[in-house]
Design a protein around this motif. Structure first.
Motif, PDB file in Angstrom:
ATOM      1  N   MET A   1       0.853  -1.192   0.000  1.00  0.00           N
ATOM      2  CA  MET A   1       0.000   0.000   0.000  1.00  0.00           C
ATOM      3  C   MET A   1       0.890   1.244   0.000  1.00  0.00           C
ATOM      4  O   MET A   1       1.709   1.427   0.894  1.00  0.00           O
ATOM      5  CB  MET A   1      -0.891  -0.012   1.247  1.00  0.00           C
ATOM      6  CG  MET A   1      -2.105   0.888   1.123  1.00  0.00           C
ATOM      7  SD  MET A   1      -2.919   1.092   2.710  1.00  0.00           S
ATOM      8  CE  MET A   1      -3.098  -0.610   3.258  1.00  0.00           C
ATOM      9  N   LYS A   2       0.743   2.056  -1.020  1.00  0.00           N
ATOM     10  CA  LYS A   2       1.566   3.260  -1.137  1.00  0.00           C
ATOM     11  C   LYS A   2       0.967   4.347  -0.232  1.00  0.00           C
ATOM     12  O   LYS A   2      -0.248   4.459  -0.108  1.00  0.00           O
ATOM     13  CB  LYS A   2       1.549   3.724  -2.588  1.00  0.00           C
ATOM     14  CG  LYS A   2       2.780   4.517  -2.970  1.00  0.00           C
ATOM     15  CD  LYS A   2       2.821   4.754  -4.457  1.00  0.00           C
ATOM     16  CE  LYS A   2       3.947   5.703  -4.821  1.00  0.00           C
ATOM     17  NZ  LYS A   2       3.989   5.916  -6.274  1.00  0.00           N
ATOM     18  N   ASN A   3       1.886   5.137   0.349  1.00  0.00           N
ATOM     19  CA  ASN A   3       1.416   6.297   1.103  1.00  0.00           C
ATOM     20  C   ASN A   3       0.410   5.957   2.189  1.00  0.00           C
ATOM     21  O   ASN A   3      -0.559   6.682   2.415  1.00  0.00           O
ATOM     22  CB  ASN A   3       0.818   7.341   0.153  1.00  0.00           C
ATOM     23  CG  ASN A   3       1.934   8.103  -0.519  1.00  0.00           C
ATOM     24  OD1 ASN A   3       2.930   8.389   0.127  1.00  0.00           O
ATOM     25  ND2 ASN A   3       1.776   8.411  -1.774  1.00  0.00           N
ATOM     26  N   LYS A   4       0.624   4.845   2.810  1.00  0.00           N
ATOM     27  CA  LYS A   4      -0.165   4.451   3.978  1.00  0.00           C
ATOM     28  C   LYS A   4      -0.183   5.614   4.972  1.00  0.00           C
ATOM     29  O   LYS A   4       0.875   6.156   5.319  1.00  0.00           O
ATOM     30  CB  LYS A   4       0.501   3.216   4.587  1.00  0.00           C
ATOM     31  CG  LYS A   4       0.101   2.869   5.990  1.00  0.00           C
ATOM     32  CD  LYS A   4      -1.163   2.051   6.024  1.00  0.00           C
ATOM     33  CE  LYS A   4      -1.607   1.837   7.465  1.00  0.00           C
ATOM     34  NZ  LYS A   4      -2.921   1.193   7.552  1.00  0.00           N
ATOM     35  N   GLN A   5      -1.359   5.991   5.433  1.00  0.00           N
ATOM     36  CA  GLN A   5      -1.492   7.052   6.428  1.00  0.00           C
ATOM     37  C   GLN A   5      -1.868   6.412   7.759  1.00  0.00           C
ATOM     38  O   GLN A   5      -2.826   5.642   7.832  1.00  0.00           O
ATOM     39  CB  GLN A   5      -2.598   8.042   6.022  1.00  0.00           C
ATOM     40  CG  GLN A   5      -2.252   8.856   4.767  1.00  0.00           C
ATOM     41  CD  GLN A   5      -1.103   9.837   5.000  1.00  0.00           C
ATOM     42  OE1 GLN A   5      -1.174  10.689   5.863  1.00  0.00           O
ATOM     43  NE2 GLN A   5      -0.041   9.695   4.218  1.00  0.00           N
ATOM     44  N   PHE A   6      -1.113   6.716   8.776  1.00  0.00           N
ATOM     45  CA  PHE A   6      -1.444   6.211  10.108  1.00  0.00           C
ATOM     46  C   PHE A   6      -2.320   7.222  10.849  1.00  0.00           C
ATOM     47  O   PHE A   6      -2.293   8.424  10.544  1.00  0.00           O
ATOM     48  CB  PHE A   6      -0.166   5.903  10.892  1.00  0.00           C
ATOM     49  CG  PHE A   6       0.583   4.733  10.316  1.00  0.00           C
ATOM     50  CD1 PHE A   6       0.163   3.439  10.566  1.00  0.00           C
ATOM     51  CD2 PHE A   6       1.692   4.924   9.492  1.00  0.00           C
ATOM     52  CE1 PHE A   6       0.827   2.352  10.019  1.00  0.00           C
ATOM     53  CE2 PHE A   6       2.370   3.843   8.938  1.00  0.00           C
ATOM     54  CZ  PHE A   6       1.931   2.562   9.197  1.00  0.00           C
ATOM     55  N   ASP A  10      -3.268   4.792  15.939  1.00  0.00           N
ATOM     56  CA  ASP A  10      -2.047   4.014  15.652  1.00  0.00           C
ATOM     57  C   ASP A  10      -0.864   4.590  16.426  1.00  0.00           C
ATOM     58  O   ASP A  10      -0.053   3.854  17.004  1.00  0.00           O
ATOM     59  CB  ASP A  10      -1.732   4.048  14.149  1.00  0.00           C
ATOM     60  CG  ASP A  10      -2.811   3.401  13.292  1.00  0.00           C
ATOM     61  OD1 ASP A  10      -3.574   2.561  13.814  1.00  0.00           O
ATOM     62  OD2 ASP A  10      -2.895   3.750  12.089  1.00  0.00           O
TER      63      ASP A  10
ATOM     64  N   ILE B  13      -0.247  -3.298  13.667  1.00  0.00           N
ATOM     65  CA  ILE B  13      -0.006  -1.856  13.461  1.00  0.00           C
ATOM     66  C   ILE B  13       1.482  -1.548  13.592  1.00  0.00           C
ATOM     67  O   ILE B  13       2.059  -0.841  12.756  1.00  0.00           O
ATOM     68  CB  ILE B  13      -0.857  -1.020  14.449  1.00  0.00           C
ATOM     69  CG1 ILE B  13      -2.333  -1.095  14.019  1.00  0.00           C
ATOM     70  CG2 ILE B  13      -0.380   0.431  14.505  1.00  0.00           C
ATOM     71  CD1 ILE B  13      -3.317  -0.671  15.081  1.00  0.00           C
ATOM     72  N   ASN B 150       3.028  10.198  10.148  1.00  0.00           N
ATOM     73  CA  ASN B 150       3.085  10.495   8.700  1.00  0.00           C
ATOM     74  C   ASN B 150       4.094  11.604   8.388  1.00  0.00           C
ATOM     75  O   ASN B 150       3.905  12.415   7.491  1.00  0.00           O
ATOM     76  CB  ASN B 150       1.687  10.828   8.166  1.00  0.00           C
ATOM     77  CG  ASN B 150       0.692   9.740   8.516  1.00  0.00           C
ATOM     78  OD1 ASN B 150       0.897   8.581   8.150  1.00  0.00           O
ATOM     79  ND2 ASN B 150      -0.344  10.070   9.270  1.00  0.00           N
TER      80      ASN B 150
END
Lengths: 213, 213
Positions: A1-6, A10, B13, B150
Motif C-alpha cells: 500500500m503506497k502512502n499508507k497514512q497512520f 495508531d 499496526i 506520517n
C-alpha cells in the motif's frame, strides 16, 4: 500500500508499546517455551530496520543450547565481578543485589552481529559506525515487536565480547553488538527497575533538548 | 497500567509502521512547517528508549536556522565528493545521480549526541559502545514515531562529524551520533529507493539467521 497514512490511534498504540517496553532480567522470565513462529516474527522486525546504504549488515545466532548458555554465564560472572568493584557507597551494595542477566532463565538467547562489507557502502564512507548503528536499529525493532507480542527481552552487556564470540564460534569478521535474552515473563515492571530503585533519576526532556532556530 | 497486554491487532499496526518507514531525502520533503508539538512527540519517543544502566546518555539539538543548515550542506558536499570516487562502474554513475540528503529541504534538522558519563555506568563496564547504542535505540524510536505521525525522517551520515560538531558549537565531550532531517513528504516510497534501483538486493531472512539448539 503506497502512502499508507497512520491515525492518532495508531500513534497511541506505538507510544504504549514504547512506554511499556522493559529490559527484562532472570528474575522475571518464565520457562514457557517461545514458539518458533514468535522468534521468526521478532527476527522479521529486525529485517525491517533501516540500514546504511541498504547494506543490511546484521547476522543473528538463535541459542537454545544449555551448554552454550552456561559458558556465556561464566563470561557474565567474570565481567560482573570486575564491574562490582567500580561502584562505591550505596551503589556498591545495591549493585551486588541486582539480577543483571537472564541467560539461563530465558528460553531463547539471540546473539546479534555486525558484519562489515569488503566493498564501500553508500553512506558509510565518512561515518564508519553507521554500519553498527544499523544493527542497533534492528535490535530496537526486535525489542518493540517482542513487547507487542507480550514477550520480554533483555540486553546483556556485561560480557567480554571476544570471549563470547569464542564460545559461539563466531566468524572473526563479525562484531558482537548485543547478546539478547528472550522469553515470556511473570510481569513487566511498571517502571524501569533502576528508576524504581533510584539508581538513576529520569531526565526531564527539556534538560537534553537544545535549539538553534 | 501494569502488565499491559497488547493484541494481534496492535502487533499488526507496529509491523506496518516498521514496514512503511523510509529513509527520506530532499527530493521528497515538503516545506510545510512541522508543528513544535510534533517535534516534542518525536523527542518524547526518543526518551522512552532503553538505555544502558538507565543512563539516558542522549542530547538533541533542534535546528531550523538556515545559516547552520547551509554550513552542514557544505560538509555533506565535501564528503560526498570523496565518497563518489570510491564507487566503480554502474554504481559510480548511479551514485552521482542520487539525492542523498534533505538538510535544506526538511524544515527541521535534529543533531543527536551521545554524552558519556564521568562515573562508571551500570552495564557499560565491559562493552563501552553500549552508551552509543542506547542513543541509536532512541533514534529508531524517533524514526518509528515520526512515521506513525506520517512525517518523514532521513539520517545523513555523509558528513564529517568533527566538522559538523564545529558548525553546531557542540560540547567537546559529546559524540555526534546522527544528523536527522525531518518533515512532511509528498509520498513515502513503496520500497527503499536503493532496493528499487537495485543498488543492493534485499537479503533473505534465512540467510542471516543461524541456530545453536
Amino acid at each position: 500500500m503506497k502512502n499508507k497514512q497512520f491515525t492518532v490511534d495508531d500513534q497511541a498504540i506505538l507510544e504504549e508499546i514504547m512506554l511499556y517496553r522493559r529490559d527484562v532480567r532472570g528474575n522475571k522470565f518464565l520457562s514457557t517455551p517461545v514458539p518458533q513462529e514468535a522468534i521468526q516474527k521478532i527476527l522479521m522486525a529486525a529485517s525491517l530496520a533501516p540500514s546504511v546504504g541498504f547494506s543490511q549488515p546484521w547476522e543473528f545466532l538463535v541459542i537454545r543450547n544449555e551448554e552454550t548458555k552456561n559458558k556465556v554465564v561464566e563470561s557474565f560472572e567474570t565481567e560482573n565481578q570486575k564491574a562490582n568493584v567500580l561502584f562505591e557507597g550505596k551503589k556498591k551494595s545495591l549493585y551486588s543485589q541486582l539480577k543483571l542477566e537472564g541467560i539461563r532463565e530465558a528460553p531463547v538467547n539471540i546473539a546479534v552481529y555486525y558484519t562489515s562489507s569488503k566493498k564501500p557502502v553508500l553512506g558509510q564512507t565518512s561515518m564508519k559506525e553507521a554500519g553498527e548503528y544499523s544493527v542497533v536499529c534492528a535490535i530496537q525493532n526486535m525489542w518493540l515487536m517482542a513487547r507487542a507480542m507480550n514477550i520480554g527481552l533483555g540486553w546483556v552487556s556485561i560480557i567480554d565480547p571476544e570471549v563470547v564470540k569464542g564460545i559461539l564460534k563466531s566468524s572473526p569478521d563479525s562484531k558482537l553488538i548485543a547478546y539478547l535474552c528472550i522469553g515470556y515473563v511473570d510481569e513487566f515492571l511498571e517502571s524501569p527497575e533502576l528508576e524504581m530503585l533510584e539508581w538513576e533519576k529520569r531526565k526531564e526532556l527539556q534538560s537534553v533538548v537544545h535549539y538553534d532556530d
